[in-house]
Design a protein around this motif. Structure first.
Motif, PDB file in Angstrom:
ATOM      1  N   UNK A  73       0.835  -1.199   0.000  1.00 34.07           N
ATOM      2  CA  UNK A  73       0.000   0.000   0.000  1.00 34.07           C
ATOM      3  C   UNK A  73       0.873   1.254   0.000  1.00 34.07           C
ATOM      4  N   UNK A  74       1.905   1.258   0.838  1.00 36.53           N
ATOM      5  CA  UNK A  74       2.763   2.436   0.914  1.00 36.53           C
ATOM      6  C   UNK A  74       3.456   2.680  -0.419  1.00 36.53           C
ATOM      7  N   UNK A  75       3.882   1.602  -1.056  1.00 29.67           N
ATOM      8  CA  UNK A  75       4.575   1.749  -2.332  1.00 29.67           C
ATOM      9  C   UNK A  75       3.644   2.319  -3.404  1.00 29.67           C
ATOM     10  N   UNK A  76       2.329   2.082  -3.252  1.00 32.34           N
ATOM     11  CA  UNK A  76       1.362   2.572  -4.237  1.00 32.34           C
ATOM     12  C   UNK A  76       1.065   4.064  -4.064  1.00 32.34           C
ATOM     13  N   UNK A  77       1.526   4.648  -2.962  1.00 35.59           N
ATOM     14  CA  UNK A  77       1.210   6.060  -2.682  1.00 35.59           C
ATOM     15  C   UNK A  77       2.146   6.994  -3.458  1.00 35.59           C
ATOM     16  N   UNK A  78       1.615   8.153  -3.830  1.00 35.57           N
ATOM     17  CA  UNK A  78       2.448   9.203  -4.426  1.00 35.57           C
ATOM     18  C   UNK A  78       3.136  10.003  -3.322  1.00 35.57           C
ATOM     19  N   UNK A  79       2.352  10.387  -2.325  1.00 32.69           N
ATOM     20  CA  UNK A  79       2.876  11.157  -1.198  1.00 32.69           C
ATOM     21  C   UNK A  79       2.638  10.363   0.081  1.00 32.69           C
ATOM     22  N   UNK A  80       3.467  10.623   1.090  1.00 31.71           N
ATOM     23  CA  UNK A  80       3.259   9.990   2.390  1.00 31.71           C
ATOM     24  C   UNK A  80       3.432  11.063   3.457  1.00 31.71           C
ATOM     25  N   UNK A  81       2.467  11.135   4.389  1.00 31.86           N
ATOM     26  CA  UNK A  81       2.440  12.230   5.360  1.00 31.86           C
ATOM     27  C   UNK A  81       2.613  11.702   6.779  1.00 31.86           C
ATOM     28  N   UNK A  82       3.522  12.323   7.518  1.00 30.96           N
ATOM     29  CA  UNK A  82       3.619  12.124   8.959  1.00 30.96           C
ATOM     30  C   UNK A  82       3.153  13.427   9.595  1.00 30.96           C
ATOM     31  N   UNK A  83       1.973  13.399  10.219  1.00 34.46           N
ATOM     32  CA  UNK A  83       1.333  14.644  10.700  1.00 34.46           C
ATOM     33  C   UNK A  83       1.392  14.784  12.212  1.00 34.46           C
TER      34      UNK A  83
ATOM     35  N   UNK B  63       8.136   7.134  -1.995  1.00 37.86           N
ATOM     36  CA  UNK B  63       7.073   8.116  -1.792  1.00 37.86           C
ATOM     37  C   UNK B  63       7.731   9.474  -1.583  1.00 37.86           C
ATOM     38  N   UNK B  64       7.044  10.534  -1.984  1.00 39.08           N
ATOM     39  CA  UNK B  64       7.494  11.880  -1.640  1.00 39.08           C
ATOM     40  C   UNK B  64       6.978  12.174  -0.229  1.00 39.08           C
ATOM     41  N   UNK B  65       7.873  12.381   0.763  1.00 34.13           N
ATOM     42  CA  UNK B  65       7.417  12.515   2.145  1.00 34.13           C
ATOM     43  C   UNK B  65       7.089  13.959   2.529  1.00 34.13           C
ATOM     44  N   UNK B  66       6.099  14.084   3.383  1.00 32.74           N
ATOM     45  CA  UNK B  66       5.764  15.370   3.991  1.00 32.74           C
ATOM     46  C   UNK B  66       5.657  15.117   5.487  1.00 32.74           C
ATOM     47  N   UNK B  67       6.322  15.938   6.285  1.00 29.44           N
ATOM     48  CA  UNK B  67       6.293  15.723   7.734  1.00 29.44           C
ATOM     49  C   UNK B  67       6.104  17.038   8.463  1.00 29.44           C
ATOM     50  N   UNK B  68       5.413  16.959   9.579  1.00 33.07           N
ATOM     51  CA  UNK B  68       5.395  18.091  10.493  1.00 33.07           C
ATOM     52  C   UNK B  68       6.803  18.266  11.078  1.00 33.07           C
ATOM     53  N   UNK B  69       7.060  19.455  11.574  1.00 32.72           N
ATOM     54  CA  UNK B  69       8.353  19.748  12.197  1.00 32.72           C
ATOM     55  C   UNK B  69       8.358  19.185  13.619  1.00 32.72           C
ATOM     56  N   UNK B  70       8.210  17.881  13.719  1.00 34.58           N
ATOM     57  CA  UNK B  70       8.199  17.220  15.021  1.00 34.58           C
ATOM     58  C   UNK B  70       9.455  16.372  15.156  1.00 34.58           C
ATOM     59  N   UNK B  71      10.014  16.341  16.350  1.00 32.53           N
ATOM     60  CA  UNK B  71      11.194  15.531  16.597  1.00 32.53           C
ATOM     61  C   UNK B  71      12.316  15.866  15.636  1.00 32.53           C
TER      62      UNK B  71
ATOM     63  N   UNK C 131      10.785  12.162  -4.622  1.00 30.15           N
ATOM     64  CA  UNK C 131      10.758  10.756  -4.184  1.00 30.15           C
ATOM     65  C   UNK C 131      12.117  10.089  -4.428  1.00 30.15           C
ATOM     66  N   UNK C 132      12.741  10.388  -5.565  1.00 30.12           N
ATOM     67  CA  UNK C 132      14.059   9.797  -5.856  1.00 30.12           C
ATOM     68  C   UNK C 132      15.098  10.300  -4.856  1.00 30.12           C
ATOM     69  N   UNK C 133      15.056  11.580  -4.535  1.00 30.96           N
ATOM     70  CA  UNK C 133      15.991  12.124  -3.548  1.00 30.96           C
ATOM     71  C   UNK C 133      15.739  11.532  -2.157  1.00 30.96           C
ATOM     72  N   UNK C 134      14.458  11.322  -1.827  1.00 34.46           N
ATOM     73  CA  UNK C 134      14.117  10.725  -0.527  1.00 34.46           C
ATOM     74  C   UNK C 134      14.685   9.311  -0.435  1.00 34.46           C
ATOM     75  N   UNK C 135      14.495   8.548  -1.495  1.00 36.19           N
ATOM     76  CA  UNK C 135      15.026   7.170  -1.520  1.00 36.19           C
ATOM     77  C   UNK C 135      16.546   7.171  -1.349  1.00 36.19           C
ATOM     78  N   UNK C 136      17.216   8.070  -2.032  1.00 34.75           N
ATOM     79  CA  UNK C 136      18.671   8.133  -1.948  1.00 34.75           C
ATOM     80  C   UNK C 136      19.136   8.484  -0.532  1.00 34.75           C
ATOM     81  N   UNK C 137      18.401   9.367   0.123  1.00 37.76           N
ATOM     82  CA  UNK C 137      18.733   9.724   1.512  1.00 37.76           C
ATOM     83  C   UNK C 137      18.736   8.491   2.402  1.00 37.76           C
ATOM     84  N   UNK C 138      17.711   7.656   2.257  1.00 35.69           N
ATOM     85  CA  UNK C 138      17.625   6.446   3.097  1.00 35.69           C
ATOM     86  C   UNK C 138      18.758   5.477   2.759  1.00 35.69           C
ATOM     87  N   UNK C 139      19.031   5.316   1.465  1.00 36.08           N
ATOM     88  CA  UNK C 139      20.086   4.383   1.075  1.00 36.08           C
ATOM     89  C   UNK C 139      21.446   4.812   1.639  1.00 36.08           C
TER      90      UNK C 139
END
Length: 360
Positions: free
Chosen positions: A249-259, A277-285, A326-334
């Protein structure tokens, strides 16, 4: 080193349990690793030596003496608890046996100057593992806490397993799918996410093929479903409930949000980035330790519905931007987050705490 992890969870699988399993199983190849647990639904998911105990409360004598016996029998060097009750139990057992209590804290929350917190984080604790530098900074504001015993160890990602599990078939729920996952509790900010999504939908009929998918269970589910219905979005906000394998399911998403209103560095956010996924997060932690705003994701202040809706709109209109982020996000994790790095950091930190405890 010989390790004993504690997990007294009885309300299902969450981020703490996922981290404990990753840490325990990553160390088990070369070290003796045990788990003491309460709920078979948790313990059955671990492939290390384990023992079930009652974990009734912080001063449960049966649990304390059972743990102390186990520590002596197995020559345990380090106990790693991840929950408040377990912090106390581990601390008392370590004071009885001489093992080191190295607790793990995965949420950014200031300590209070109370006798209970001084006891738990001061006298009973030899080391503190945090998963974001922001948590270390917050703890560092505590005047009575010895900050020399705090270590930042970022979560690891089991990339091979994530890749394998995410490849199972999954029909994309909406042509433009926004995803989120976690316990349905107020701290996770799903109400804020739904309100922002409603604002985005109301902006233009152009966005009519977009939808929001939320995976997870919790006490807020009914009120969140009602909130979506109140906005007339019942058909566009999909609650999946608990997913044993959420990764397709997560892989099928375009965006992923941590709110969330408060986090350390959420595992699910790291996993979404690994899954393109292209991530969007609140400025938490520690979100801003992970996301460079606009390059490998987006940051937004919790409660700013207007800004979150604007990000949805901007990305809907620009698929190329979604792909590049999303490509930059993936590279960050790798580059930065692996099981091997987490295991090595754990070993180095635990060794240093043991030396410190022995006065070396």
């Amino acid at each position: 080193m010989n390790f004993l992890f504690l997990n007294s969870a009885s309300r299902g699988w969450g981020g703490n349990e996922k981290w404990t399993r990753m840490a325990a199983e990553s160390l088990a190849g070369e070290h003796l690793v045990m788990l003491a647990y309460r709920d078979p639904a948790i313990g059955d998911r671990f492939e290390v030596g384990k023992v079930r105990l009652p974990f009734r409360w912080e001063f449960d004598l049966l649990t304390i003496f059972s743990l102390a016996r186990l520590v002596r029998q197995k020559n345990i060097d380090v106990i790693i608890p991840t929950k408040r009750k377990d912090y106390v139990l581990a601390g008392l057992v370590c004071r009885l046996t001489g093992a080191a209590n190295i607790l793990r804290l995965g949420i950014d929350r200031p300590l209070k100057n109370t006798p209970v917190q001084r006891l738990i984080y001061g006298w009973l604790t030899d080391g503190i593992i945090v998963n974001a530098d922001k948590i270390r900074q917050t703890l560092g504001m505590t005047s009575w806490l010895d900050t020399g015993k705090i270590g930042v160890i970022y979560n690891g990602i089991d990339r091979d397993k994530l890749e394998s599990d995410s490849r199972l078939p999954c029909e994309k729920p909406f042509p433009f799918t926004i995803g989120a996952a976690g316990a349905l509790i107020p701290r996770k900010g799903f109400d804020y996410l739904i309100r922002s999504f409603a604002r985005f939908c109301a902006e233009s009929d152009e966005f009519a093929d977009s939808g929001l998918v939320i995976a997870g269970t919790g006490p807020e589910q009914k009120s969140l479903e009602k909130l979506a219905a109140d906005f007339g979005l019942s058909g566009r906000v999909h609650f999946t409930g608990h997913l044993a394998n959420p990764y397709p399911m997560m892989r099928a998403c375009d965006l992923f949000v941590s709110a969330s209103t408060s986090e350390g560095l959420a595992n699910v956010l790291l996993e979404s980035m690994a899954l393109y996924c292209a991530p969007i997060s609140t400025l938490s932690g520690g979100a801003d330790e992970l996301i460079d705003d606009g390059r490998n994701g987006f940051l937004v202040r919790y409660g700013d519905e207007k800004r979150l809706a604007e990000i949805f709109s901007e990305l809907y209109k620009n698929p190329g931007k979604v792909a590049s982020v999303a490509a930059n996000a993936h590279e960050t994790i790798m580059q930065r987050f692996s099981i091997e790095r987490m295991r090595n950091d754990l070993l180095e930190f635990c060794s240093a705490i043991l030396d410190r405890k022995k006065g070396k």
